[in-house]
Scaffold this motif. Structure first.
Motif, PDB file in Angstrom:
ATOM      1  N   SER A   1     -10.666  56.887  11.507  1.00  0.00           N
ATOM      2  CA  SER A   1      -9.392  56.644  12.042  1.00  0.00           C
ATOM      3  C   SER A   1      -8.057  56.050  11.319  1.00  0.00           C
ATOM      4  CB  SER A   1      -9.826  55.376  13.036  1.00  0.00           C
ATOM      5  OG  SER A   1      -9.912  54.293  12.409  1.00  0.00           O
TER       6      SER A   1
ATOM      7  N   GLY B   1     -20.791  49.396   9.389  1.00  0.00           N
ATOM      8  CA  GLY B   1     -19.422  49.210  10.425  1.00  0.00           C
ATOM      9  C   GLY B   1     -18.343  50.020  10.044  1.00  0.00           C
ATOM     10  N   GLN B   2     -17.127  49.541   9.457  1.00  0.00           N
ATOM     11  CA  GLN B   2     -16.239  50.493   8.959  1.00  0.00           C
ATOM     12  C   GLN B   2     -15.779  50.207   7.548  1.00  0.00           C
ATOM     13  OE1 GLN B   2     -13.008  50.502  11.741  1.00  0.00           O
ATOM     14  NE2 GLN B   2     -11.916  48.736  10.738  1.00  0.00           N
TER      15      GLN B   2
ATOM     16  N   GLU C   1     -22.586  54.134  17.015  1.00  0.00           N
ATOM     17  CA  GLU C   1     -23.717  53.381  16.952  1.00  0.00           C
ATOM     18  C   GLU C   1     -24.944  54.598  17.168  1.00  0.00           C
ATOM     19  OE1 GLU C   1     -22.914  50.218  16.931  1.00  0.00           O
ATOM     20  OE2 GLU C   1     -24.934  49.690  16.407  1.00  0.00           O
TER      21      GLU C   1
ATOM     22  N   SER D   1     -15.876  55.217  10.349  1.00  0.00           N
ATOM     23  CA  SER D   1     -16.928  54.237  10.827  1.00  0.00           C
ATOM     24  C   SER D   1     -18.001  55.066  11.359  1.00  0.00           C
ATOM     25  CB  SER D   1     -16.040  53.347  12.118  1.00  0.00           C
ATOM     26  OG  SER D   1     -15.487  54.116  12.867  1.00  0.00           O
TER      27      SER D   1
ATOM     28  N   LEU E   1      -7.413  59.666  15.493  1.00  0.00           N
ATOM     29  CA  LEU E   1      -8.759  59.527  15.588  1.00  0.00           C
ATOM     30  C   LEU E   1      -9.583  60.867  15.151  1.00  0.00           C
ATOM     31  CD1 LEU E   1     -10.902  57.286  15.805  1.00  0.00           C
ATOM     32  CD2 LEU E   1     -11.060  57.375  18.078  1.00  0.00           C
TER      33      LEU E   1
ATOM     34  N   MET F   1     -16.666  58.701  12.599  1.00  0.00           N
ATOM     35  CA  MET F   1     -15.102  58.673  13.195  1.00  0.00           C
ATOM     36  C   MET F   1     -14.285  58.352  11.926  1.00  0.00           C
ATOM     37  SD  MET F   1     -15.334  57.822  17.025  1.00  0.00           S
ATOM     38  CE  MET F   1     -16.617  56.304  16.705  1.00  0.00           C
TER      39      MET F   1
ATOM     40  N   ARG G   1      -4.910  53.948  10.588  1.00  0.00           N
ATOM     41  CA  ARG G   1      -4.200  52.737  11.097  1.00  0.00           C
ATOM     42  C   ARG G   1      -2.837  52.653  10.103  1.00  0.00           C
ATOM     43  NH1 ARG G   1      -5.304  52.198  15.601  1.00  0.00           N
ATOM     44  NH2 ARG G   1      -4.207  50.100  15.469  1.00  0.00           N
TER      45      ARG G   1
END
Lengths: 269, 243
Positions: free
Chosen positions: B191, B217-218, B203, B200, B165, B189, B193
Motif C-alpha cells: 500500500s 504485520g506491516q 491473515e 503487509s 493498494l 499487499m 501512503r
C-alpha cells in the motif's frame, strides 16, 4: 472474516432534530455516516437520501456486477472504491433533484463518510467534515482529512491545529453533497489487519472528544456497541452541542474460514 | 468617495465630495467651502488628503477648529468624525461605506451549525488562501515504487506501483499476478501512503520476507529491498515517474 459492529446516533443536548443518518449493511460490507444541514427538516432529508442512495447502489451492484458507474473509473483504486465514489455521486444527484422539487428543501446538503470492506481491503470515501479513524493496537490515526475551511488553513500552515479547534469558522465546510452539480469525492484504500477498528463519526463526536479519549473509550469497552454508546455519552458530556453519530467496525478474525476450518472449530466447540 | 456634510443646528446644509487634494474652509469667497459667519476666520481650516487618509488642519483661525469637541491643530479623520468651526459642524464620511453591523450572534444551539460555502464563495476563499499542491500534483512529482521480478513466476517482469493498494497473488484483480501452480490468491499487499510504500500480509498468508527478515504485520519498504512472496523474488525500487 469475522467482524463486529457497533453503531449509535443521538440528537445531543442542544438540538431539536437529529440531522445525522447512518447505514450499517454488514452483508454489503458497507458503512456510512452522513451529517445533514439545511433549514427546517431539510438536513434530515438530505442525509437520509444520501445513505439510502448509497446503500441502494451497492445492493444493485451486488446483484449486477456490470452496473454502470456514475463518474469516471479511477485506475488508482480498486473496483469497490470506485463503486463507493459512484454511489456518493448518485447521492449528490438525488439530493439536488429532491431539492429542486421542493422549494422548502432548497440549499440542503450533507457530509458523507463511508467505508466498504472487500476482504482485507478497506475502501474509504468522504466529502465534508465527517471523519474516519483507524484504531490499530494502541494507536488511533485519521483516515480522512476534513474538507473544511480551518482544515485548509492548517494544511497551508496558516493555522495550528489548536487554533483551528478554537476558530469560530470551524463549522464552515468546503465540500458537501447537494451543493453543486458535481461533487469531488476523496478516496483512499488501505489493507486491514486482524484486530483493527474502523471508526466513522460525525463532527458531533470530534468537536468535543479528542482522539486520545476516543482510543481510550474503545480500548476499555469489550464490544463495539458498548464503545459506540460510550463515545456518544462522552460527546454529550462535552456539551452535546451537535448530533453525534458513530459506527465502529472491528475486524475480529481476518481469516476467511474454509469448510475444513469450520469443521475443525465445530469439533473443538 | 469620502464626503463632508456641512451641518448647522443639526440640519444638513451641503454635501461636499472630497475630490481634490484638499478642501479649504473659511469665510472668504476664495475658499472651497465658504461659511459666511463672523465666528469663522477668513481662511479657517482645511481638509487635506495625505497618505493614510484625510486630515483636518487648523490654518491659524481665531476661534479654533474642534474635532469631536477637542481643539486640534492637525488630526486624522475617522468615519463619522465631527469637525466644529464656529457654530457649524462638518461630518466626515469615509471613503468606504461602513461595514454592515455583524450579524447578531446566533443562539447557542445554532452557533455550531455546520455551514457550506457555496461554490463561488469557496473559489474566492481558496484563491485568497493561496494555492497548495493538490494531492494529484504532489503525487506526480513523487517517486513511484517499482517491483522487478528477480526469480519466479509472474505475469510481467516489472510493475509500476501507481495504485494505492497493490495485491500480489493469483486472484484476477491482483496487480502483480503470480502464475505458479500453487501460488496463493492474495499473498501480500503493497500500500502506498503518500511517498511511502508498505508491505503487509493478509491473515493466513504464508511467510513474506524482506531482506531475509520475516514481515510481522506491516513494514515500510526501502529502495533496493528484496522481497520474497510465495517463492517469487522481487526487488523494490523507487524511481521518478515514467522512468
Amino acid at each position: 472474516m469475522v467482524i463486529a459492529v457497533g453503531a449509535k446516533t443521538d440528537v445531543g443536548l442542544k438540538r431539536s432534530h437529529n440531522e445525522d443518518n447512518l447505514c450499517v449493511a454488514a452483508d454489503l460490507g458497507l458503512y456510512v455516516v452522513c451529517d445533514g444541514m439545511g433549514g427546517r427538516n431539510a438536513g434530515e432529508v438530505a442525509s437520509r437520501l444520501a445513505v439510502e442512495t448509497i446503500q441502494k447502489h451497492f445492493q444493485a451492484a451486488r446483484d449486477n456486477a456490470d452496473l454502470p458507474l456514475s463518474g469516471d473509473y479511477d485506475r488508482q483504486f480498486s473496483a469497490t472504491t470506485n463503486r463507493l465514489a459512484s454511489a456518493i455521486r448518485l447521492a449528490n444527484h438525488a439530493i439536488r433533484t429532491e431539492a429542486k422539487e421542493h422549494t422548502s428543501q432548497e440549499g440542503m446538503g450533507t457530509t458523507v463518510v463511508s467505508a466498504a470492506l472487500n476482504g482485507p481491503v478497506l475502501s474509504i470515501a468522504h466529502v465534508g467534515d465527517s471523519r474516519m479513524y483507524l484504531i490499530r493496537g494502541e494507536s488511533i490515526a485519521p483516515l480522512t482529512a476534513d474538507h473544511s475551511l480551518v482544515a485548509e488553513q492548517v494544511r497551508r500552515g496558516m493555522l495550528t491545529e489548536e487554533e483551528a479547534e478554537r476558530s469560530p469558522q470551524k463549522n464552515i465546510i468546503t465540500r458537501a453533497l447537494g451543493v453543486d452539480e458535481t461533487v469531488d469525492v476523496e478516496l483512499d484504500e488501505i489493507p486491514l489487519m486482524q484486530g483493527d477498528g474502523v471508526l466513522l463519526c460525525s463532527d458531533g463526536l470530534t468537536r468535543g472528544v479528542s482522539p486520545a479519549q476516543i482510543l481510550d473509550a474503545i480500548r476499555r469497552e469489550k464490544e463495539p456497541q458498548g464503545a459506540s454508546d460510550r463515545l456518544v455519552e462522552l460527546a454529550n458530556a462535552a456539551g452535546g452541542l451537535d448530533n453525534t453519530t458513530v459506527i465502529l467496525v472491528v475486524i475480529q478474525d481476518m481469516a476467511s474460514q474454509g469448510p475444513w476450518q469450520r469443521a475443525w472449530k465445530w469439533l473443538l466447540s | 468617495m469620502a464626503k463632508i456634510f456641512l451641518k448647522f443646528n443639526e440640519q444638513v446644509l451641503k454635501e461636499i465630495p472630497l475630490e481634490g487634494p484638499q478642501l479649504t474652509i473659511g469665510r472668504k469667497p476664495d475658499n472651497d467651502l465658504v461659511i459666511d459667519n463672523p465666528a469663522v476666520s477668513g481662511h479657517h481650516a482645511r481638509v487635506v488628503k495625505e497618505e493614510g487618509g484625510f486630515f483636518v488642519e487648523d490654518l491659524g483661525s481665531t476661534n479654533g477648529t474642534f474635532l469631536n469637541d477637542v481643539k486640534v491643530q492637525k488630526q486624522k479623520l475617522k468615519n463619522t468624525d465631527r469637525v466644529s468651526i464656529g457654530k457649524h459642524s462638518l461630518i466626515f464620511q469615509d471613503e468606504v461605506a461602513p461595514p454592515p453591523p455583524p450579524p447578531p450572534p446566533p443562539k447557542e444551539s445554532e452557533s455550531d451549525k455546520t455551514m457550506i460555502l457555496d461554490t463561488a464563495k469557496q473559489k474566492e476563499l481558496m484563491k485568497a488562501l493561496g494555492t497548495v499542491k493538490t494531492a494529484a500534483v504532489a503525487a506526480k512529482e513523487e517517486k513511484v515504487g517499482w517491483l522487478t521480478v528477480v526469480t519466479g513466476d509472474a505475469d510481467k517482469k516489472e510493475y509500476e506501483l501507481t495504485g494505492r493498494l497493490n495485491v500480489i497473488g493469483k486472484e484476477d484483480t491482483a496487480t502483480i499476478k503470480l502464475t505458479g501452480w500453487l501460488a496463493p490468491k492474495n499473498a501480500a499487499m503493497l500500500s502506498r501512503r503518500g511517498p511511502a510504500y508498505f508491505i503487509s500480509m493478509p491473515e493466513g498468508a504464508k511467510k513474506i520476507t524482506v531482506n531475509d527478515e520475516a514481515v510481522q504485520g506491516q513494514r515500510e519498504l526501502q529502495d533496493g529491498d528484496i522481497i520474497v512472496v510465495a517463492g517469487v523474488h522481487f526487488q523494490f525500487s523507487l524511481k521518478g515517474p515514467g522512468k
